[in-house]
Motif scaffolding. Structure first.
Motif, PDB file in Angstrom:
ATOM      1  N   PRO A  23      19.095 103.723  -5.866  1.00 14.17           N
ATOM      2  CA  PRO A  23      19.206 105.104  -5.368  1.00 14.17           C
ATOM      3  C   PRO A  23      17.876 105.715  -4.954  1.00 14.17           C
ATOM      4  N   GLU A  24      16.775 105.347  -5.627  1.00  8.86           N
ATOM      5  CA  GLU A  24      15.487 105.974  -5.310  1.00  8.86           C
ATOM      6  C   GLU A  24      15.004 105.586  -3.920  1.00  8.86           C
ATOM      7  N   THR A  25      14.959 104.272  -3.639  1.00  9.36           N
ATOM      8  CA  THR A  25      14.496 103.856  -2.316  1.00  9.36           C
ATOM      9  C   THR A  25      15.511 104.249  -1.244  1.00  9.36           C
ATOM     10  N   THR A  26      16.789 104.178  -1.578  1.00 12.02           N
ATOM     11  CA  THR A  26      17.830 104.554  -0.618  1.00 12.02           C
ATOM     12  C   THR A  26      17.654 105.994  -0.169  1.00 12.02           C
ATOM     13  N   LYS A  27      17.353 106.881  -1.102  1.00  8.51           N
ATOM     14  CA  LYS A  27      17.182 108.307  -0.767  1.00  8.51           C
ATOM     15  C   LYS A  27      15.992 108.498   0.174  1.00  8.51           C
ATOM     16  N   ARG A  28      14.902 107.781  -0.068  1.00  7.37           N
ATOM     17  CA  ARG A  28      13.720 107.929   0.786  1.00  7.37           C
ATOM     18  C   ARG A  28      14.002 107.439   2.210  1.00  7.37           C
ATOM     19  N   VAL A  29      14.679 106.297   2.320  1.00 10.16           N
ATOM     20  CA  VAL A  29      14.997 105.783   3.651  1.00 10.16           C
ATOM     21  C   VAL A  29      16.006 106.702   4.334  1.00 10.16           C
ATOM     22  N   PHE A  30      16.970 107.192   3.567  1.00  9.69           N
ATOM     23  CA  PHE A  30      17.958 108.107   4.137  1.00  9.69           C
ATOM     24  C   PHE A  30      17.291 109.349   4.711  1.00  9.69           C
ATOM     25  N   GLU A  31      16.289 109.887   4.030  1.00  9.00           N
ATOM     26  CA  GLU A  31      15.613 111.090   4.525  1.00  9.00           C
ATOM     27  C   GLU A  31      14.959 110.831   5.880  1.00  9.00           C
ATOM     28  N   ALA A  32      14.453 109.600   6.089  1.00 11.37           N
ATOM     29  CA  ALA A  32      13.883 109.266   7.390  1.00 11.37           C
ATOM     30  C   ALA A  32      14.979 109.177   8.449  1.00 11.37           C
ATOM     31  N   ILE A  33      16.132 108.621   8.071  1.00 11.34           N
ATOM     32  CA  ILE A  33      17.267 108.573   8.992  1.00 11.34           C
ATOM     33  C   ILE A  33      17.755 109.987   9.296  1.00 11.34           C
TER      34      ILE A  33
END
Length: 317
Positions: A23-33
């Motif tokens: 969830p941590e890395t997913t959230k960071r990548v999602f914010e870029a998307i």
């Protein structure tokens, strides 16, 4: 009315986001998307592994990104109940994506893109849409500051997959199990690409282990499909995607001290094109040598060969 995300370049391309249990890395990548605001967003979430009790909660938390989509876009999801694994899970996710899209951008949950990565992909997906010489556009640069030419990108034979884009026309050739190829001619064909026995041996070993089911990778088969179709890969001269997933417990990127971990992102402006359509083989070889310790193998081989020659000479006296 939905809230507008932070201002930035808004991509024209469809985006596939492949997630699992981070969830941590997913959230960071999602914010870029989220900043790029794709009009069509595909999300594939792999299911929890049976022998890892913590996966259930981690997968659940990861999937909560769906509730964070706050811009106008068409969302399609493939949420698996069971674990498909790295090789079959990612490759089938990309199959699903290209069944519905002619071209697009693919990001995994540990590949954090710069905002200009999306413009880079949009521009080059359009420019090379019908140019069958070009098969892959990658976002990561693993040259640690070394530039290859004066353009915004150079050509390669390697298909790096830490943030990339491509076309259905290319993915149609993808063969996750390399069923089209046997090992009888592989080394000879690889030497046509990298005229070096040690490099050809390293890739041949990987090919054989893939065929034997000893390597759980969807990405290596993509390399071979590109090799055997004589394709060119676009690599930016600045790093547009960084891997933030190096840590214990990752599927492949477990070495937190790796030089490839968290390479700084650089935003780019105007995109300039190279004049010559030839792969920068020395750029590829610098990475291959680093990854496969080619020079160390060469030194050991030469030392062994010298010892053998001395032994033969001693027997001839």
């Amino acid at each position: 009315m939905k809230n507008s995300p932070t201002a930035g370049y808004h991509t024209k391309s469809a985006v596939l986001f492949v997630v699992f249990n981070r969830p941590e890395t997913t959230k960071r990548v999602f914010e870029a998307i989220r900043i790029a605001q794709p009009k069509r967003l595909y999300i594939v979430a792999d299911g929890p592994r049976r022998d890892y009790p913590g996966d259930v909660e981690q997968c659940k938390q990861t999937r909560q990104i769906l509730s964070l989509i706050d811009w106008d876009c068409e969302v399609k999801t493939l949420l698996r109940e069971e674990n498909a694994g790295c090789k079959n899970g990612v490759s089938s996710a990309i199959n699903w994506f290209f069944e519905q899209e002619e071209e697009g951008i693919i990001l995994e949950d540990d590949c954090l893109p710069a905002n200009s990565f999306f413009k880079f992909c949009d521009t080059l997906l359009e420019k090379y849409r019908y140019d069958t010489r070009i098969r892959h556009i990658t976002g990561c640069n693993l040259q640690f500051g070394k530039k290859w030419g004066d353009a915004s990108y150079y050509f390669s034979n390697r298909t790096h997959v830490w943030g990339w884009a491509s076309w259905r026309r290319v993915w149609n050739d993808y063969d996750v199990n390399l069923t089209k190829y046997d090992g009888t001619e592989v080394k000879a064909q690889l030497k046509n690409i990298y005229n070096d026995d040690f490099v050809a041996d390293a890739w041949t070993n990987i090919f054989n282990e893939l065929k034997a089911g000893k390597i759980n990778s969807w990405a290596y088969p993509l390399d071979f499909c590109n090799f055997f179709n004589n394709g060119l890969v676009i690599i930016p001269n600045e790093n547009l995607v960084t891997n933030i997933g190096f840590k214990a417990g990752a599927t492949h990127t477990v070495d937190e001290e790796s030089s490839y971990a968290n390479i700084p992102l650089i935003e780019i402006g105007e995109i300039t094109d190279p004049v010559f359509f030839v792969p920068q083989k020395q750029a590829d070889l610098s990475i291959i040598n680093r990854d496969f310790n080619i020079e160390q193998r060469r030194v050991k081989h030469n030392a062994w060969h010298r010892k053998l020659k001395r032994w033969i000479k001693s027997k001839l006296k």
